[in-house]
Write an enzyme that holds these catalytic residues in place. Structure first.
Site, PDB file in Angstrom:
ATOM      1  CG  HIS A  99      62.518 -35.886  79.058  1.00 50.73           C
ATOM      2  ND1 HIS A  99      62.456 -36.178  79.918  1.00 50.73           N
ATOM      3  CD2 HIS A  99      63.938 -36.711  78.899  1.00 50.73           C
ATOM      4  CE1 HIS A  99      62.562 -36.637  80.591  1.00 50.73           C
ATOM      5  NE2 HIS A  99      64.154 -36.591  79.950  1.00 50.73           N
ATOM      6  CG  HIS A 101      68.051 -36.998  77.105  1.00 55.36           C
ATOM      7  ND1 HIS A 101      69.076 -35.894  78.152  1.00 55.36           N
ATOM      8  CD2 HIS A 101      67.480 -37.350  77.408  1.00 55.36           C
ATOM      9  CE1 HIS A 101      68.384 -36.644  78.995  1.00 55.36           C
ATOM     10  NE2 HIS A 101      67.405 -37.311  78.600  1.00 55.36           N
TER      11      HIS A 101
HETATM   12  P1  5GP Z   1      66.219 -38.560  81.932  1.00 58.79           P
HETATM   13  O1  5GP Z   1      67.151 -39.264  83.071  1.00 58.79           O
HETATM   14  O2  5GP Z   1      64.500 -38.055  82.870  1.00 58.79           O
HETATM   15  O3  5GP Z   1      65.395 -38.553  80.975  1.00 58.79           O
HETATM   16  O4  5GP Z   1      66.873 -37.119  82.755  1.00 58.79           O
HETATM   17  C1  5GP Z   1      65.891 -35.452  82.685  1.00 58.79           C
HETATM   18  C2  5GP Z   1      67.050 -34.456  82.462  1.00 58.79           C
HETATM   19  O5  5GP Z   1      66.837 -32.897  82.731  1.00 58.79           O
HETATM   20  C3  5GP Z   1      68.310 -34.884  83.477  1.00 58.79           C
HETATM   21  O6  5GP Z   1      69.070 -35.081  82.360  1.00 58.79           O
HETATM   22  C4  5GP Z   1      68.311 -33.232  83.990  1.00 58.79           C
HETATM   23  O7  5GP Z   1      69.826 -32.981  84.180  1.00 58.79           O
HETATM   24  C5  5GP Z   1      67.548 -32.820  83.252  1.00 58.79           C
HETATM   25  N1  5GP Z   1      66.719 -31.286  84.581  1.00 58.79           N
HETATM   26  C6  5GP Z   1      66.320 -31.777  85.472  1.00 58.79           C
HETATM   27  N2  5GP Z   1      65.331 -30.791  86.463  1.00 58.79           N
HETATM   28  C7  5GP Z   1      65.685 -29.418  85.270  1.00 58.79           C
HETATM   29  C8  5GP Z   1      65.281 -28.696  85.296  1.00 58.79           C
HETATM   30  O8  5GP Z   1      64.879 -27.491  85.836  1.00 58.79           O
HETATM   31  N3  5GP Z   1      65.924 -27.825  84.414  1.00 58.79           N
HETATM   32  C9  5GP Z   1      66.717 -28.018  83.644  1.00 58.79           C
HETATM   33  N4  5GP Z   1      66.937 -27.239  82.201  1.00 58.79           N
HETATM   34  N5  5GP Z   1      67.333 -29.578  82.848  1.00 58.79           N
HETATM   35  C10 5GP Z   1      66.545 -30.014  84.758  1.00 58.79           C
END
Ligand code: 5GP
Ligand code: ZN
Length: 140
Positions: A99, A101
């Protein structure tokens, strides 16, 4: 992947605030935003890291990031964005489904640039830099 949160969002089993969707890419608001408009862009197919993503899917994700970034900025009247992928657990990736951001940034928002990612920067010699550059070039 049935236990992957983002695959469940793709399948509609977990609700999300979708902002863009096509055959291969989905973009939706982050549930725990760093700023208003914080958006995630994912391939619909499950791939854990950028390294696992086929080139065509990578192009589609980046093309969507490119198209969405100005729309996100305009939606929340942000003058800038930080656009980044946490690629792998050691880099802070918590959801093991690729993903990107898109994080709107504002003057005096207390956030920091990419250069603030690490506190201890390496002091590399010219030879070490040459070796690293050559190794990367060989690995592409
Ligand atoms: P990472 O730390 O893996 O780069 O970011 C994961 C992101 O996914 C975080 O910013 C977190 O807030 C978001 N996230 C986690 N679970 C969910 C969810 O169920 N729905 C949405 N919309 N975002 C999520
Ligand atoms: Zn997944």
């Amino acid at each position: 992947m049935s236990d992957c949160i983002f695959c469940q969002i793709v399948d509609g089993d977990i609700p999300s605030r979708t902002v863009y969707e096509d055959d291969s890419v989905l973009a939706f608001l982050d549930a725990n935003p760093l700023s208003p408009g914080h958006t995630l862009v994912i391939p619909k197919a499950h791939h854990e890291r950028l390294n696992d993503l086929p080139a065509d899917a990578a192009s589609e994700v980046m093309s969507t990031v490119h198209a969405l970034t100005p729309a996100v900025e305009a939606a929340v009247d942000a003058p800038a964005t930080t656009v980044a992928f946490n690629n792998g657990e050691a880099a802070g990736q918590e959801v093991p489904h690729v993903h990107g951001h898109i994080v709107p940034r504002f003057e005096d928002d207390g956030g920091r640039p990419i250069h603030a990612l690490v506190s201890d920067r390496p002091d590399l010699s010219d030879d070490e830099l040459d070796d690293i550059a050559a190794a990367i070039e060989d690995g592409v």
